[in-house]
Scaffold this motif. Structure first.
Motif, PDB file in Angstrom:
ATOM      1  N   ARG A  39     -13.163   2.332  14.460  1.00 60.20           N
ATOM      2  CA  ARG A  39     -12.402   2.742  15.646  1.00 60.20           C
ATOM      3  C   ARG A  39     -11.031   2.065  15.717  1.00 60.20           C
ATOM      4  O   ARG A  39     -10.109   2.615  16.312  1.00 60.20           O
ATOM      5  N   ALA A  40     -10.916   0.866  15.158  1.00 59.16           N
ATOM      6  CA  ALA A  40      -9.634   0.159  15.182  1.00 59.16           C
ATOM      7  C   ALA A  40      -9.569  -0.808  14.005  1.00 59.16           C
ATOM      8  O   ALA A  40     -10.600  -1.281  13.515  1.00 59.16           O
ATOM      9  N   VAL A  41      -8.343  -1.086  13.553  1.00 57.27           N
ATOM     10  CA  VAL A  41      -8.130  -2.039  12.461  1.00 57.27           C
ATOM     11  C   VAL A  41      -6.958  -2.942  12.818  1.00 57.27           C
ATOM     12  O   VAL A  41      -6.078  -2.571  13.604  1.00 57.27           O
ATOM     13  N   ALA A  42      -6.935  -4.133  12.232  1.00 52.17           N
ATOM     14  CA  ALA A  42      -5.785  -5.028  12.344  1.00 52.17           C
ATOM     15  C   ALA A  42      -5.198  -5.237  10.962  1.00 52.17           C
ATOM     16  O   ALA A  42      -5.884  -5.072   9.950  1.00 52.17           O
ATOM     17  N   VAL A  43      -3.926  -5.594  10.918  1.00 54.43           N
ATOM     18  CA  VAL A  43      -3.204  -5.771   9.661  1.00 54.43           C
ATOM     19  C   VAL A  43      -2.995  -7.255   9.412  1.00 54.43           C
ATOM     20  O   VAL A  43      -2.567  -8.005  10.304  1.00 54.43           O
ATOM     21  N   ASN A  44      -3.296  -7.692   8.190  1.00 51.63           N
ATOM     22  CA  ASN A  44      -3.184  -9.098   7.805  1.00 51.63           C
ATOM     23  C   ASN A  44      -2.252  -9.246   6.603  1.00 51.63           C
ATOM     24  O   ASN A  44      -2.049  -8.293   5.846  1.00 51.63           O
ATOM     25  N   PRO A  45      -1.712 -10.452   6.381  1.00 48.66           N
ATOM     26  CA  PRO A  45      -0.892 -10.673   5.185  1.00 48.66           C
ATOM     27  C   PRO A  45      -1.603 -10.301   3.890  1.00 48.66           C
ATOM     28  O   PRO A  45      -0.957  -9.836   2.948  1.00 48.66           O
ATOM     29  N   VAL A  46      -2.939 -10.484   3.832  1.00 51.11           N
ATOM     30  CA  VAL A  46      -3.653 -10.135   2.601  1.00 51.11           C
ATOM     31  C   VAL A  46      -3.514  -8.648   2.290  1.00 51.11           C
ATOM     32  O   VAL A  46      -3.453  -8.258   1.115  1.00 51.11           O
ATOM     33  N   ASP A  47      -3.419  -7.799   3.309  1.00 48.55           N
ATOM     34  CA  ASP A  47      -3.236  -6.367   3.087  1.00 48.55           C
ATOM     35  C   ASP A  47      -1.953  -6.114   2.293  1.00 48.55           C
ATOM     36  O   ASP A  47      -1.937  -5.337   1.331  1.00 48.55           O
ATOM     37  N   THR A  48      -0.872  -6.762   2.712  1.00 49.24           N
ATOM     38  CA  THR A  48       0.416  -6.536   2.065  1.00 49.24           C
ATOM     39  C   THR A  48       0.444  -7.174   0.667  1.00 49.24           C
ATOM     40  O   THR A  48       1.047  -6.625  -0.257  1.00 49.24           O
ATOM     41  N   LYS A  49      -0.208  -8.330   0.512  1.00 54.08           N
ATOM     42  CA  LYS A  49      -0.234  -8.989  -0.805  1.00 54.08           C
ATOM     43  C   LYS A  49      -0.976  -8.142  -1.835  1.00 54.08           C
ATOM     44  O   LYS A  49      -0.533  -8.002  -2.981  1.00 54.08           O
ATOM     45  N   VAL A  50      -2.112  -7.563  -1.439  1.00 53.21           N
ATOM     46  CA  VAL A  50      -2.873  -6.729  -2.366  1.00 53.21           C
ATOM     47  C   VAL A  50      -2.086  -5.470  -2.701  1.00 53.21           C
ATOM     48  O   VAL A  50      -1.995  -5.065  -3.869  1.00 53.21           O
ATOM     49  N   ARG A  51      -1.474  -4.852  -1.700  1.00 55.15           N
ATOM     50  CA  ARG A  51      -0.697  -3.630  -1.948  1.00 55.15           C
ATOM     51  C   ARG A  51       0.450  -3.883  -2.922  1.00 55.15           C
ATOM     52  O   ARG A  51       0.746  -3.064  -3.785  1.00 55.15           O
ATOM     53  N   ARG A  52       1.081  -5.027  -2.795  1.00 53.60           N
ATOM     54  CA  ARG A  52       2.216  -5.341  -3.668  1.00 53.60           C
ATOM     55  C   ARG A  52       1.780  -5.777  -5.065  1.00 53.60           C
ATOM     56  O   ARG A  52       2.452  -5.478  -6.048  1.00 53.60           O
ATOM     57  N   GLY A  53       0.659  -6.502  -5.146  1.00 52.66           N
ATOM     58  CA  GLY A  53       0.358  -7.190  -6.391  1.00 52.66           C
ATOM     59  C   GLY A  53      -0.833  -6.729  -7.186  1.00 52.66           C
ATOM     60  O   GLY A  53      -0.972  -7.097  -8.358  1.00 52.66           O
ATOM     61  N   ALA A  54      -1.729  -5.931  -6.607  1.00 47.15           N
ATOM     62  CA  ALA A  54      -2.960  -5.548  -7.309  1.00 47.15           C
ATOM     63  C   ALA A  54      -2.822  -4.143  -7.893  1.00 47.15           C
ATOM     64  O   ALA A  54      -2.797  -3.152  -7.152  1.00 47.15           O
ATOM     65  N   ALA A  55      -2.737  -4.068  -9.220  1.00 48.14           N
ATOM     66  CA  ALA A  55      -2.614  -2.770  -9.884  1.00 48.14           C
ATOM     67  C   ALA A  55      -3.887  -1.948  -9.702  1.00 48.14           C
ATOM     68  O   ALA A  55      -4.990  -2.494  -9.588  1.00 48.14           O
ATOM     69  N   VAL A  56      -3.745  -0.628  -9.654  1.00 47.92           N
ATOM     70  CA  VAL A  56      -4.886   0.267  -9.453  1.00 47.92           C
ATOM     71  C   VAL A  56      -4.846   1.397 -10.470  1.00 47.92           C
ATOM     72  O   VAL A  56      -3.782   1.781 -10.969  1.00 47.92           O
ATOM     73  N   THR A  57      -6.026   1.935 -10.782  1.00 47.88           N
ATOM     74  CA  THR A  57      -6.125   3.116 -11.644  1.00 47.88           C
ATOM     75  C   THR A  57      -6.574   4.339 -10.841  1.00 47.88           C
ATOM     76  O   THR A  57      -6.602   5.456 -11.354  1.00 47.88           O
ATOM     77  N   GLU A  58      -6.952   4.103  -9.587  1.00 50.39           N
ATOM     78  CA  GLU A  58      -7.313   5.192  -8.678  1.00 50.39           C
ATOM     79  C   GLU A  58      -6.932   4.769  -7.266  1.00 50.39           C
ATOM     80  O   GLU A  58      -6.594   3.609  -7.017  1.00 50.39           O
ATOM     81  N   ALA A  59      -6.957   5.707  -6.340  1.00 50.05           N
ATOM     82  CA  ALA A  59      -6.568   5.421  -4.960  1.00 50.05           C
ATOM     83  C   ALA A  59      -7.441   4.300  -4.382  1.00 50.05           C
ATOM     84  O   ALA A  59      -8.663   4.320  -4.524  1.00 50.05           O
ATOM     85  N   ARG A  60      -6.789   3.327  -3.734  1.00 52.29           N
ATOM     86  CA  ARG A  60      -7.518   2.203  -3.149  1.00 52.29           C
ATOM     87  C   ARG A  60      -7.272   2.138  -1.646  1.00 52.29           C
ATOM     88  O   ARG A  60      -6.147   2.301  -1.181  1.00 52.29           O
ATOM     89  N   VAL A  61      -8.345   1.888  -0.906  1.00 50.40           N
ATOM     90  CA  VAL A  61      -8.280   1.732   0.543  1.00 50.40           C
ATOM     91  C   VAL A  61      -8.172   0.246   0.860  1.00 50.40           C
ATOM     92  O   VAL A  61      -9.028  -0.551   0.463  1.00 50.40           O
ATOM     93  N   LEU A  62      -7.131  -0.134   1.574  1.00 48.07           N
ATOM     94  CA  LEU A  62      -6.938  -1.515   2.003  1.00 48.07           C
ATOM     95  C   LEU A  62      -7.571  -1.734   3.374  1.00 48.07           C
ATOM     96  O   LEU A  62      -8.143  -0.826   3.960  1.00 48.07           O
TER      97      LEU A  62
END
Length: 335
Positions: A39-62
């Motif tokens: 129903r609701a989510v909060a945004v944390n620095p870890v969200d942005t760090k993973v998006r910037r730094g973790a390579a993916v081979t398929e769509a990833r949900v943060l």
């Protein structure tokens, strides 16, 4: 189900491809899992760090903060039932909370505080677990203890700092000194219970001396540890304790030796990542947090509501987190 994904790491958040709306299959709950309608989510620095730094081979949900309603349970679940309202921070090893439904192990889930709405509750889990584990599991301050000792929290106005300040003030006898570089954030930290505030963008030792502290017993560094490290060692008392949560490129422990300073590192995902025998501790502490919120001794740290959970709003939220100017927590919710 609707979800927000990233398919390429490292893109600037201004790029519409950095976070995109998507349709994904409904997840299935395993034996010890809950299927939660988010129903609701909060945004944390870890969200942005993973998006910037973790390579993916398929769509990833943060996403590692959520509140919602249990819709189905696995065969071995004993703590929850369909219809229960819950909050949790999830696991780094599983799909995140930026989706309509999420599967999560019941041992890291707590019951949602009854007096909070879903948005207010979503602001709490990750930071509460991190702050609790820092204070009571890593530094091992006894509940009700710490009288006569001082705690310096660097970055006290952020998500973890906002909870740690409250826990330290209400559950220990520590003298709490919080740092923040802006007047608005310093006021926020004092409202949360800090006895004193100082500005970490200026030399900290003279500011502490002006407050009557020659040294402090415990330092918890929540941001830019590499920038403050030399000063942290300088202001810590002999046989003091130093704890951190961020990711400096390097950390030379040798400067700690002369003062016999102990080093503690906290990552709230350790228990779920390694399926530790005490993993259920996170369920227990989230229930304690819910009880404290209902009793009025702990408050949500929600500071801004960015509206509906969609990629455009989430990119705005990530941009604010990356700016370093956020205080408290940014939350989004399904309408």
């Amino acid at each position: 189900m609707k979800a927000i994904v990233y398919t390429q790491h490292g893109l600037p958040i201004e790029d519409p491809k950095a976070l995109q709306d998507a349709d994904l299959p409904m997840p299935l709950a395993g034996p010890s899992d809950l299927l939660v309608e988010v129903r609701a989510v909060a945004v944390n620095p870890v969200d942005t760090k993973v998006r910037r730094g973790a390579a993916v081979t398929e769509a990833r949900v943060l996403g590692w903060d959520a509140s919602g309603i249990v819709r189905a349970v696995g065969a071995e679940v004993t703590l929850f039932a369909p219809g229960d309202e819950v909050f949790y921070a999830g696991s780094l090893t599983r799909p995140g909370s930026y989706s309509q439904f999420q599967v999560v192990d019941e041992r890291i889930v707590g019951r949602k505080p009854a007096n909070l709405d879903f948005a207010q509750a979503a602001a709490l889990p990750l930071t509460s677990i991190t702050a609790w584990e820092l204070l009571f599991d890593r530094i091992k301050v006894p509940e009700g203890g710490g009288e006569g000792k001082s705690l310096l929290i660097i970055g006290a106005g952020g998500g973890v700092g906002s909870i740690l300040t409250q826990l330290a003030r209400r559950m220990t006898g520590l003298t709490v000194i919080g740092t923040a570089s802006r007047g608005l954030t310093q006021q926020w930290v004092r409202e949360l219970g800090a006895h004193h505030t100082i500005d970490h963008s200026k030399p900290m030792k003279p500011q502490l001396a002006a407050l009557g502290f020659e040294a402090v017993d415990i330092v918890v560094s929540l941001t830019h540890t590499d920038r403050h490290y030399a000063e942290i060692v300088e202001v810590l008392a002999p046989q003091g304790q130093f704890a951190l949560i961020d990711d400096p490129e390097t950390l030379d422990a040798m400067p700690l030796k002369r003062k016999s300073i102990s080093l503690h590192w906290e990552l709230m995902f350790t228990r779920s990542m390694f399926q530790t025998p005490d993993m259920i501790r996170q369920h227990e502490l989230l229930n304690r947090v819910a009880q404290m919120v209902e009793q009025g001794s702990l408050r949500t740290t929600l500071s801004e509501h960015f509206g509906d959970i969609n990629a455009a709003n989430m990119r705005r939220a990530h941009a604010l987190v990356e700016s370093g100017k956020a205080h408290g927590k940014i939350v989004l919710a399904y309408a």
